[in-house]
Design an enzyme around this catalytic site. Sequence first.
Site, PDB file in Angstrom:
ATOM      1  CG  HIS A  97      -0.282  -0.169   2.522  1.00 36.79           C
ATOM      2  ND1 HIS A  97       0.144  -1.402   2.972  1.00 36.79           N
ATOM      3  CD2 HIS A  97       0.070   0.719   3.472  1.00 36.79           C
ATOM      4  CE1 HIS A  97       0.718  -1.266   4.155  1.00 36.79           C
ATOM      5  NE2 HIS A  97       0.696   0.018   4.485  1.00 36.79           N
ATOM      6  CG  HIS A  99       0.957   5.332   4.202  1.00 34.51           C
ATOM      7  ND1 HIS A  99       0.118   5.260   5.285  1.00 34.51           N
ATOM      8  CD2 HIS A  99       1.725   4.206   4.248  1.00 34.51           C
ATOM      9  CE1 HIS A  99       0.362   4.154   5.965  1.00 34.51           C
ATOM     10  NE2 HIS A  99       1.332   3.490   5.357  1.00 34.51           N
TER      11      HIS A  99
HETATM   12  P1  AMP Z   1       1.808   0.451   7.427  1.00 33.37           P
HETATM   13  O1  AMP Z   1       2.210   0.650   8.870  1.00 33.37           O
HETATM   14  O2  AMP Z   1       2.624   1.248   6.451  1.00 33.37           O
HETATM   15  O3  AMP Z   1       1.764  -1.036   7.096  1.00 33.37           O
HETATM   16  O4  AMP Z   1       0.349   1.037   7.300  1.00 33.37           O
HETATM   17  C1  AMP Z   1      -0.789   0.309   7.606  1.00 33.37           C
HETATM   18  C2  AMP Z   1      -1.896   1.307   7.733  1.00 33.37           C
HETATM   19  O5  AMP Z   1      -3.119   0.629   7.641  1.00 33.37           O
HETATM   20  C3  AMP Z   1      -1.904   2.085   9.066  1.00 33.37           C
HETATM   21  O6  AMP Z   1      -1.736   3.472   8.815  1.00 33.37           O
HETATM   22  C4  AMP Z   1      -3.265   1.757   9.647  1.00 33.37           C
HETATM   23  O7  AMP Z   1      -3.880   2.862  10.284  1.00 33.37           O
HETATM   24  C5  AMP Z   1      -4.049   1.329   8.428  1.00 33.37           C
HETATM   25  N1  AMP Z   1      -5.157   0.417   8.692  1.00 33.37           N
HETATM   26  C6  AMP Z   1      -5.129  -0.717   9.417  1.00 33.37           C
HETATM   27  N2  AMP Z   1      -6.358  -1.293   9.438  1.00 33.37           N
HETATM   28  C7  AMP Z   1      -7.170  -0.507   8.691  1.00 33.37           C
HETATM   29  C8  AMP Z   1      -8.545  -0.565   8.323  1.00 33.37           C
HETATM   30  N3  AMP Z   1      -9.351  -1.561   8.729  1.00 33.37           N
HETATM   31  N4  AMP Z   1      -9.041   0.429   7.549  1.00 33.37           N
HETATM   32  C9  AMP Z   1      -8.251   1.434   7.144  1.00 33.37           C
HETATM   33  N5  AMP Z   1      -6.936   1.537   7.437  1.00 33.37           N
HETATM   34  C10 AMP Z   1      -6.400   0.593   8.213  1.00 33.37           C
END
Ligand code: AMP
Length: 131
Positions: A97, A99
Amino acid sequence: MCIFCKIINHEIPSSVVYEDDDVLAILDISQVTYGHTLVMPKKHVRNVLEADEETVLKCMAAAKKLAARIVTNTGASGVNILTNCGESAGQSVDHLHFHIIPRYDENDCIDITFNESPKQDLDEVLKKICG
Ligand code: AMP
Ligand code: ZN
């Protein structure tokens, strides 16, 4: 199945910002800044290092367009577009993903700072990377 695959399959609700055949963009639940969005491929792949080039390009093309729309519509003054790859880099969800983090001012809730670090011999670094 990973949490983002469940979101893609509509097993877990999300706030969809954009969707096409290959890419889904949703609001990040944490909203580190107002409008914080995640762009992900619908195909499960762990991270940018393991993804095929086409998947990365599709995500980046969507991220570029969405970032422009988000900046315009939120009134942000800048944006960070980034992907965390691996635990040491802060990756917490093992589904690629990107950001999109709109930036407002120095008081918004994110601080990306390059701290002072030991001097490196650039020739040695080049040799290590390029051989
Ligand atoms: P990373 O730490 O780069 O793997 O980012 C993962 C992101 O996913 C974090 O910023 C979380 O807040 C986000 N996240 C986790 N679960 C969900 C969810 N159910 N819906 C939307 N975002 C999420
Ligand atoms: Zn997945």
